[in-house]
Design a protein around this motif. Structure first.
Motif, PDB file in Angstrom:
ATOM      1  N   GLY A 136       0.596  -1.379  -0.292  1.00  0.00           N
ATOM      2  CA  GLY A 136      -0.167  -0.385   0.267  1.00  0.00           C
ATOM      3  C   GLY A 136       0.657   1.030  -0.144  1.00  0.00           C
ATOM      4  O   GLY A 136       0.191   2.499  -0.044  1.00  0.00           O
ATOM      5  N   MET A 137       2.286   0.958  -0.400  1.00  0.00           N
ATOM      6  CA  MET A 137       2.862   2.503  -0.037  1.00  0.00           C
ATOM      7  C   MET A 137       3.400   2.863  -2.044  1.00  0.00           C
ATOM      8  O   MET A 137       4.104   4.074  -1.774  1.00  0.00           O
ATOM      9  CB  MET A 137       4.235   2.126   0.480  1.00  0.00           C
ATOM     10  CG  MET A 137       4.205   1.853   2.021  1.00  0.00           C
ATOM     11  SD  MET A 137       3.757   2.784   2.926  1.00  0.00           S
ATOM     12  CE  MET A 137       5.022   3.686   3.475  1.00  0.00           C
ATOM     13  N   GLY A 138       3.047   2.549  -2.474  1.00  0.00           N
ATOM     14  CA  GLY A 138       2.914   2.673  -3.608  1.00  0.00           C
ATOM     15  C   GLY A 138       3.289   3.892  -4.644  1.00  0.00           C
ATOM     16  O   GLY A 138       3.795   4.936  -4.860  1.00  0.00           O
ATOM     17  N   TYR A 139       2.157   4.890  -3.417  1.00  0.00           N
ATOM     18  CA  TYR A 139       1.619   6.695  -4.235  1.00  0.00           C
ATOM     19  C   TYR A 139       3.270   7.314  -3.041  1.00  0.00           C
ATOM     20  O   TYR A 139       3.107   8.177  -4.054  1.00  0.00           O
ATOM     21  CB  TYR A 139       0.417   6.538  -3.355  1.00  0.00           C
ATOM     22  CG  TYR A 139       0.909   6.498  -2.155  1.00  0.00           C
ATOM     23  CD1 TYR A 139       0.318   7.869  -1.544  1.00  0.00           C
ATOM     24  CD2 TYR A 139      -0.034   5.756  -1.196  1.00  0.00           C
ATOM     25  CE1 TYR A 139       0.863   8.045  -0.048  1.00  0.00           C
ATOM     26  CE2 TYR A 139       0.630   5.421   0.396  1.00  0.00           C
ATOM     27  CZ  TYR A 139      -0.097   6.772   0.892  1.00  0.00           C
ATOM     28  OH  TYR A 139       0.881   6.330   2.297  1.00  0.00           O
ATOM     29  N   LYS A 140       3.970   6.758  -2.415  1.00  0.00           N
ATOM     30  CA  LYS A 140       4.488   7.598  -1.889  1.00  0.00           C
ATOM     31  C   LYS A 140       5.963   7.898  -2.516  1.00  0.00           C
ATOM     32  O   LYS A 140       5.826   7.099  -4.114  1.00  0.00           O
ATOM     33  CB  LYS A 140       4.961   7.199  -0.523  1.00  0.00           C
ATOM     34  CG  LYS A 140       4.115   6.814   0.278  1.00  0.00           C
ATOM     35  CD  LYS A 140       4.886   6.548   1.882  1.00  0.00           C
ATOM     36  CE  LYS A 140       3.986   6.775   3.523  1.00  0.00           C
ATOM     37  NZ  LYS A 140       3.809   7.796   3.330  1.00  0.00           N
ATOM     38  N   MET A 141       6.165   9.231  -2.560  1.00  0.00           N
ATOM     39  CA  MET A 141       7.517   9.869  -3.789  1.00  0.00           C
ATOM     40  C   MET A 141       8.658   8.728  -1.960  1.00  0.00           C
ATOM     41  O   MET A 141       8.983   9.287  -0.915  1.00  0.00           O
ATOM     42  CB  MET A 141       8.092  10.692  -3.679  1.00  0.00           C
ATOM     43  CG  MET A 141       6.547  11.386  -4.944  1.00  0.00           C
ATOM     44  SD  MET A 141       6.032  10.366  -6.395  1.00  0.00           S
ATOM     45  CE  MET A 141       7.846  11.423  -7.082  1.00  0.00           C
ATOM     46  N   PRO A 142      10.093   8.893  -2.883  1.00  0.00           N
ATOM     47  CA  PRO A 142      11.257   8.492  -2.573  1.00  0.00           C
ATOM     48  C   PRO A 142      11.346   9.254  -1.458  1.00  0.00           C
ATOM     49  O   PRO A 142      12.132   8.660   0.152  1.00  0.00           O
ATOM     50  CB  PRO A 142      12.980   8.415  -3.293  1.00  0.00           C
ATOM     51  CG  PRO A 142      11.741   7.861  -4.709  1.00  0.00           C
ATOM     52  CD  PRO A 142      10.180   8.284  -5.023  1.00  0.00           C
ATOM     53  N   SER A 143      11.270  10.528  -1.862  1.00  0.00           N
ATOM     54  CA  SER A 143      11.478  11.525  -0.326  1.00  0.00           C
ATOM     55  C   SER A 143      10.764  11.520   0.862  1.00  0.00           C
ATOM     56  O   SER A 143      11.112  12.083   1.960  1.00  0.00           O
ATOM     57  CB  SER A 143      11.692  13.198  -0.639  1.00  0.00           C
ATOM     58  OG  SER A 143      10.508  13.597  -1.362  1.00  0.00           O
ATOM     59  N   GLU A 144       9.903  11.256   0.853  1.00  0.00           N
ATOM     60  CA  GLU A 144       9.371  11.144   1.986  1.00  0.00           C
ATOM     61  C   GLU A 144       9.381   9.579   2.559  1.00  0.00           C
ATOM     62  O   GLU A 144       8.821   9.243   4.032  1.00  0.00           O
ATOM     63  CB  GLU A 144       7.387  10.416   1.445  1.00  0.00           C
ATOM     64  CG  GLU A 144       6.834  11.590   0.508  1.00  0.00           C
ATOM     65  CD  GLU A 144       5.262  11.859   0.459  1.00  0.00           C
ATOM     66  OE1 GLU A 144       4.573  11.562   1.305  1.00  0.00           O
ATOM     67  OE2 GLU A 144       5.321  10.626  -0.493  1.00  0.00           O
ATOM     68  N   LEU A 145      10.323   8.589   2.437  1.00  0.00           N
ATOM     69  CA  LEU A 145      11.137   7.640   3.033  1.00  0.00           C
ATOM     70  C   LEU A 145      12.259   7.459   3.521  1.00  0.00           C
ATOM     71  O   LEU A 145      13.197   8.420   3.332  1.00  0.00           O
ATOM     72  CB  LEU A 145      11.075   6.372   2.021  1.00  0.00           C
ATOM     73  CG  LEU A 145       9.817   6.332   0.648  1.00  0.00           C
ATOM     74  CD1 LEU A 145      10.319   5.544  -0.201  1.00  0.00           C
ATOM     75  CD2 LEU A 145       9.144   5.685   2.161  1.00  0.00           C
ATOM     76  N   SER A 146      12.070   6.484   5.079  1.00  0.00           N
ATOM     77  CA  SER A 146      13.604   6.215   5.457  1.00  0.00           C
ATOM     78  C   SER A 146      14.076   5.759   4.383  1.00  0.00           C
ATOM     79  O   SER A 146      14.338   5.237   3.998  1.00  0.00           O
ATOM     80  CB  SER A 146      13.015   5.749   6.642  1.00  0.00           C
ATOM     81  OG  SER A 146      12.994   3.955   6.860  1.00  0.00           O
ATOM     82  N   GLY A 147      15.809   6.079   5.167  1.00  0.00           N
ATOM     83  CA  GLY A 147      17.169   4.901   4.571  1.00  0.00           C
ATOM     84  C   GLY A 147      16.592   3.455   4.528  1.00  0.00           C
ATOM     85  O   GLY A 147      16.229   2.941   3.191  1.00  0.00           O
TER      86      GLY A 147
END
Length: 255
Positions: A136-147
């Motif tokens: 369910g995380m497919g909509y997020k952008m890489p900048s919104e994610l932790s390392g």
């Protein structure tokens, strides 16, 4: 050195130098199929150069590199492209496309290298994201994610084409101990669930001992020790002992 029967990757007497620097020196390496093999060694000691030879990004000055029984040194671009389809790779920094969503990043190799329909790609992407704990995380952008999440997206993308071999370049670098443990678990699960051969480049001894079926130590351009984690831990070579125990004193000079 421990011999592997019918290895999926084999380097024979591979040498490579850049200017006056001898990085690989008549190196022999045989990577067993369908297991996790970890190549350890000092930072700047040639591990990434070795990885680039395995995937055909560098050609040796001498020696042979076999992937699934085929010598890739003499192959042209078309042949190398065909061989590289056997590989998935998780880069040290995940190497995601910042302008694409998580979904689009994982879908990218499927759109580039297959003729699958939009619905087929959607199903595969969702399955791979679920397998790395990002359902369910497919909509997020890489900048919104932790390392750690970025690395998991990178692994989902690496597995999208269901490769025979997955290469991991310092997968736990820059992660806290909890996230490192999660990535280690993912590597083990990737090998077990998909039957892939996993080759990990690392200087993280704790992660190596937690994930590896086989450990190879690279030092001064050669594999100086190989075997299961227990044999490496108990190895008599003082170079191996100094490295795995992180001691300043010993034959490895701290410069």
């Amino acid at each position: 050195m421990q011999e592997s029967q019918n290895p999926i990757i084999e380097l024979r007497q591979v040498s490579k130098q850049f200017g006056q620097q001898h990085v690989l020196n008549a190196l022999d390496l045989a990577v067993p199929r369908n297991e996790v093999s970890v190549i350890i060694g000092r930072s700047g000691g040639g591990k990434s150069v070795l990885l680039k030879h395995i995937i055909g990004l560098l050609k040796p000055d001498s020696g042979a590199v076999f992937v699934d029984g085929e010598d890739i040194v003499s192959l042209g671009n078309r042949g190398l492209s065909r061989v590289r389809r056997k590989f998935g790779m998780l880069f040290q920094e995940a190497a995601l496309f910042d302008s694409m969503t998580v979904f689009e990043n994982v879908a990218f190799p499927l759109r580039e290298h297959t003729r699958k329909s939009r619905s087929e790609i959607k199903d595969i992407v969702e399955d791979k994201l679920s397998s790395v704990g990002l359902k369910g995380m497919g909509y997020k952008m890489p900048s919104e994610l932790s390392g750690g999440m970025r690395k998991r997206v990178g692994l989902a993308r690496a597995m999208a084409l269901e490769p025979q071999i997955v290469l991991f370049d310092e997968p736990t670098s820059g992660l806290d101990p909890v996230m490192s443990a999660a990535i280690n678990e993912l590597i083990v699960r990737t090998q077990a669930e998909f039957g892939a051969t996993c080759v990990v480049i690392s200087h993280d001894i704790q992660s190596t001992m937690a994930t590896a079926h086989n450990v190879f130590m690279l030092y001064e351009g050669r594999i100086v020790a190989s075997g299961p984690p227990t044999s490496i831990r108990d190895h008599s070579d003082p170079i191996v002992q100094q490295f795995i125990h992180g001691r300043a004193e010993g034959p490895i000079q701290v410069t």
